[in-house]
Design an enzyme around this catalytic site. Structure first.
Site, PDB file in Angstrom:
ATOM      1  N   SER A  38       0.856  -1.183   0.000  1.00 17.99           N
ATOM      2  CA  SER A  38       0.000   0.000   0.000  1.00 17.99           C
ATOM      3  C   SER A  38       0.894   1.235   0.000  1.00 17.99           C
ATOM      4  O   SER A  38       2.002   1.203   0.545  1.00 17.99           O
ATOM      5  CB  SER A  38      -0.876   0.018   1.254  1.00 17.99           C
ATOM      6  OG  SER A  38      -1.537   1.272   1.372  1.00 17.99           O
ATOM      7  N   TYR A  67      -1.267  -0.575  10.221  1.00 21.05           N
ATOM      8  CA  TYR A  67      -1.443  -0.991   8.823  1.00 21.05           C
ATOM      9  C   TYR A  67      -0.230  -0.573   7.989  1.00 21.05           C
ATOM     10  O   TYR A  67       0.349  -1.384   7.250  1.00 21.05           O
ATOM     11  CB  TYR A  67      -2.715  -0.342   8.274  1.00 21.05           C
ATOM     12  CG  TYR A  67      -3.023  -0.619   6.824  1.00 21.05           C
ATOM     13  CD1 TYR A  67      -3.406  -1.886   6.403  1.00 21.05           C
ATOM     14  CD2 TYR A  67      -2.977   0.403   5.866  1.00 21.05           C
ATOM     15  CE1 TYR A  67      -3.716  -2.139   5.064  1.00 21.05           C
ATOM     16  CE2 TYR A  67      -3.289   0.172   4.539  1.00 21.05           C
ATOM     17  CZ  TYR A  67      -3.657  -1.098   4.138  1.00 21.05           C
ATOM     18  OH  TYR A  67      -3.968  -1.334   2.829  1.00 21.05           O
TER      19      TYR A  67
HETATM   20  N1  LIG Z   1      -8.682  -0.460  -1.583  1.00 22.77           N
HETATM   21  C1  LIG Z   1      -7.667   0.361  -1.327  1.00 22.77           C
HETATM   22  O1  LIG Z   1      -7.811   1.605  -1.340  1.00 22.77           O
HETATM   23  C2  LIG Z   1      -6.314  -0.205  -1.020  1.00 22.77           C
HETATM   24  C3  LIG Z   1      -5.227   0.678  -0.966  1.00 22.77           C
HETATM   25  C4  LIG Z   1      -3.971   0.169  -0.694  1.00 22.77           C
HETATM   26  C5  LIG Z   1      -3.803  -1.171  -0.469  1.00 22.77           C
HETATM   27  N2  LIG Z   1      -4.889  -2.007  -0.505  1.00 22.77           N
HETATM   28  C6  LIG Z   1      -4.642  -3.418  -0.251  1.00 22.77           C
HETATM   29  O2  LIG Z   1      -5.176  -4.164  -1.325  1.00 22.77           O
HETATM   30  C7  LIG Z   1      -5.625  -5.433  -0.885  1.00 22.77           C
HETATM   31  C8  LIG Z   1      -7.056  -5.655  -1.326  1.00 22.77           C
HETATM   32  O3  LIG Z   1      -7.863  -4.657  -0.748  1.00 22.77           O
HETATM   33  P1  LIG Z   1      -9.264  -4.250  -1.407  1.00 22.77           P
HETATM   34  O4  LIG Z   1      -9.665  -2.978  -0.743  1.00 22.77           O
HETATM   35  O5  LIG Z   1      -9.174  -4.333  -2.867  1.00 22.77           O
HETATM   36  O6  LIG Z   1     -10.215  -5.460  -0.997  1.00 22.77           O
HETATM   37  P2  LIG Z   1     -11.454  -5.567   0.018  1.00 22.77           P
HETATM   38  O7  LIG Z   1     -12.670  -4.996  -0.590  1.00 22.77           O
HETATM   39  O8  LIG Z   1     -11.043  -5.030   1.355  1.00 22.77           O
HETATM   40  O9  LIG Z   1     -11.574  -7.150   0.099  1.00 22.77           O
HETATM   41  C9  LIG Z   1     -10.608  -7.870   0.826  1.00 22.77           C
HETATM   42  C10 LIG Z   1     -10.595  -9.294   0.356  1.00 22.77           C
HETATM   43  O10 LIG Z   1      -9.693 -10.033   1.216  1.00 22.77           O
HETATM   44  C11 LIG Z   1     -10.426 -11.062   1.896  1.00 22.77           C
HETATM   45  N3  LIG Z   1      -9.836 -11.190   3.220  1.00 22.77           N
HETATM   46  C12 LIG Z   1      -9.716 -10.244   4.168  1.00 22.77           C
HETATM   47  N4  LIG Z   1      -9.146 -10.746   5.280  1.00 22.77           N
HETATM   48  C13 LIG Z   1      -8.882 -12.057   5.010  1.00 22.77           C
HETATM   49  C14 LIG Z   1      -8.316 -13.115   5.750  1.00 22.77           C
HETATM   50  N5  LIG Z   1      -7.892 -12.939   7.018  1.00 22.77           N
HETATM   51  N6  LIG Z   1      -8.209 -14.335   5.174  1.00 22.77           N
HETATM   52  C15 LIG Z   1      -8.633 -14.533   3.890  1.00 22.77           C
HETATM   53  N7  LIG Z   1      -9.174 -13.567   3.146  1.00 22.77           N
HETATM   54  C16 LIG Z   1      -9.305 -12.338   3.692  1.00 22.77           C
HETATM   55  C17 LIG Z   1     -11.879 -10.571   1.873  1.00 22.77           C
HETATM   56  O11 LIG Z   1     -12.836 -11.598   1.987  1.00 22.77           O
HETATM   57  P3  LIG Z   1     -13.367 -12.077   3.433  1.00 22.77           P
HETATM   58  O12 LIG Z   1     -13.630 -10.819   4.232  1.00 22.77           O
HETATM   59  O13 LIG Z   1     -14.568 -12.875   3.139  1.00 22.77           O
HETATM   60  O14 LIG Z   1     -12.268 -12.890   4.020  1.00 22.77           O
HETATM   61  C18 LIG Z   1     -11.927  -9.974   0.469  1.00 22.77           C
HETATM   62  O15 LIG Z   1     -12.014 -11.020  -0.481  1.00 22.77           O
HETATM   63  C19 LIG Z   1      -5.425  -5.439   0.620  1.00 22.77           C
HETATM   64  O16 LIG Z   1      -4.211  -6.070   0.942  1.00 22.77           O
HETATM   65  C20 LIG Z   1      -5.353  -3.972   0.979  1.00 22.77           C
HETATM   66  O17 LIG Z   1      -4.601  -3.735   2.162  1.00 22.77           O
HETATM   67  C21 LIG Z   1      -6.126  -1.552  -0.772  1.00 22.77           C
END
Ligand SMILES: NC(=O)c1ccc[n+]([C@@H]2O[C@H](COP(=O)([O-])OP(=O)(O)OC[C@H]3O[C@@H](n4cnc5c(N)ncnc54)[C@H](OP(=O)(O)O)[C@@H]3O)[C@@H](O)[C@H]2O)c1
Length: 264
Positions: A143, A156
């Site tokens: 991130s 985080y």
């Molecule tokens: N969106 C952003 O702005 C952003 C920015 C920077 C980095 N990121 C990173 O990008 C990645 C994806 O984020 P996102 O925002 O696109 O997705 P999201 O909408 O937060 O979805 C997260 C996904 O991960 C699964 N998950 C969460 N905890 C888990 C666990 N302990 N075991 C297995 N599965 C798990 C969730 O399903 P379940 O809840 O059913 O397990 C879901 O499929 C993350 O690593 C996040 O830190 C996101």
């Protein structure tokens, strides 16, 4: 450009929503076999069913990657389903949005378990399988928060910084065996969890979700003037997971519309 993905098999964690789901979609469209992992069974099943149409090889495994026993179960499920593992994409991650002033050992350990250890453990568990073929790709999802110290997301940010460092260590250790490791750093991306965050903040503040996003962009300007979509981040992940990225390893690459200002 041929991505060289068809006939390969990938594990994707965090695959039922957001960036992980978008990555699974592209990999499946490109002809790869994919094992999708997430905790919530129902949402995962929906994604597996949708992607599995059109004769694609798509499996799901409901599992919590924070559980130390999960890595071997995931590896075994992929081997049982596809007989090979060519790449691991670790997109599972979470931020509680907890401020540094609310520090506790427990919450920091949880941040490391989900954002850091889960990805490194899974990579290390799958490395021996990929070494047998002398080919592999590890893509972790960090991130921009891992590069900017912010007390509002202290655990985080620290966990993602550790993930980025460890991903480069994986690259140093295994690139010579054909296993390349890279980290993608998304900026603010409109995933399911981010949209849910907007909605709950909007309710709390008595404004609309669009107003919330507008305020966020004022606080943390993005050069392109907008947030990203999961698909825009997924395309970089897929490139790094593909054969096309044959001379790229140990990179922490931002996909953030121009959020970070410093030089790496
Ligand atoms: N969106 C952003 O702005 C952003 C920015 C920077 C980095 N990121 C990173 O990008 C990645 C994806 O984020 P996102 O925002 O696109 O997705 P999201 O909408 O937060 O979805 C997260 C996904 O991960 C699964 N998950 C969460 N905890 C888990 C666990 N302990 N075991 C297995 N599965 C798990 C969730 O399903 P379940 O809840 O059913 O397990 C879901 O499929 C993350 O690593 C996040 O830190 C996101």
């Amino acid at each position: 450009m041929d991505l060289g993905i068809a006939s390969r098999a990938y594990i994707i964690t965090g695959a039922s929503a957001g960036i992980g789901k978008a990555t699974a979609e592209i990999l499946a469209q490109e002809g790869a076999s994919v094992l999708l992992c997430a905790r919530g069974e129902e949402r995962l099943r929906g994604v597996v069913e949708t992607l599995g149409r059109a004769e694609r090889s798509v499996r799901g495994l409901a599992i919590d990657v924070a559980d130390p026993a999960s890595a071997e179960k995931i590896r075994d499920a992929a081997l049982e389903a596809f007989g090979r593992i060519d790449g691991v994409v670790s997109a599972a991650g979470m931020s509680t949005g907890e401020h540094l002033r609310d520090f506790s050992d427990e919450s920091w350990m949880q941040a490391y378990q989900v954002n850091t250890l889960s990805a490194i453990r899974l990579a290390m568990t799958c490395v021996p399988v990929m070494r047998e073929r002398g080919w592999g790709r590890i893509v972790t999802v960090g991130s921009t928060a891992g590069r900017t110290a912010d007390p509002r997301f202290a655990s985080y940010g620290a966990a993602k910084a550790a993930l980025m460092n460890a991903t480069r260590a994986l690259s140093r250790a295994y690139s010579k065996y054909g296993i390349l490791a890279n980290c993608v750093m998304p900026g603010l991306t409109k995933s399911e969890s981010v949209l849910a965050g907007y909605e709950s903040a909007a309710k709390h503040m008595g404004v609309t979700a669009d107003d919330v996003e507008h305020r966020m962009l004022q606080l943390e300007p993005i050069a392109m003037g907008r947030t990203g979509t999961p698909d825009e981040v997924a395309r970089m992940i897929v490139f790094l997971a593909s054969a096309a990225s044959s001379w790229t390893t140990g990179v922490n690459i931002q996909v953030d519309g121009g959020t970070l200002r410093d030089l790496p």
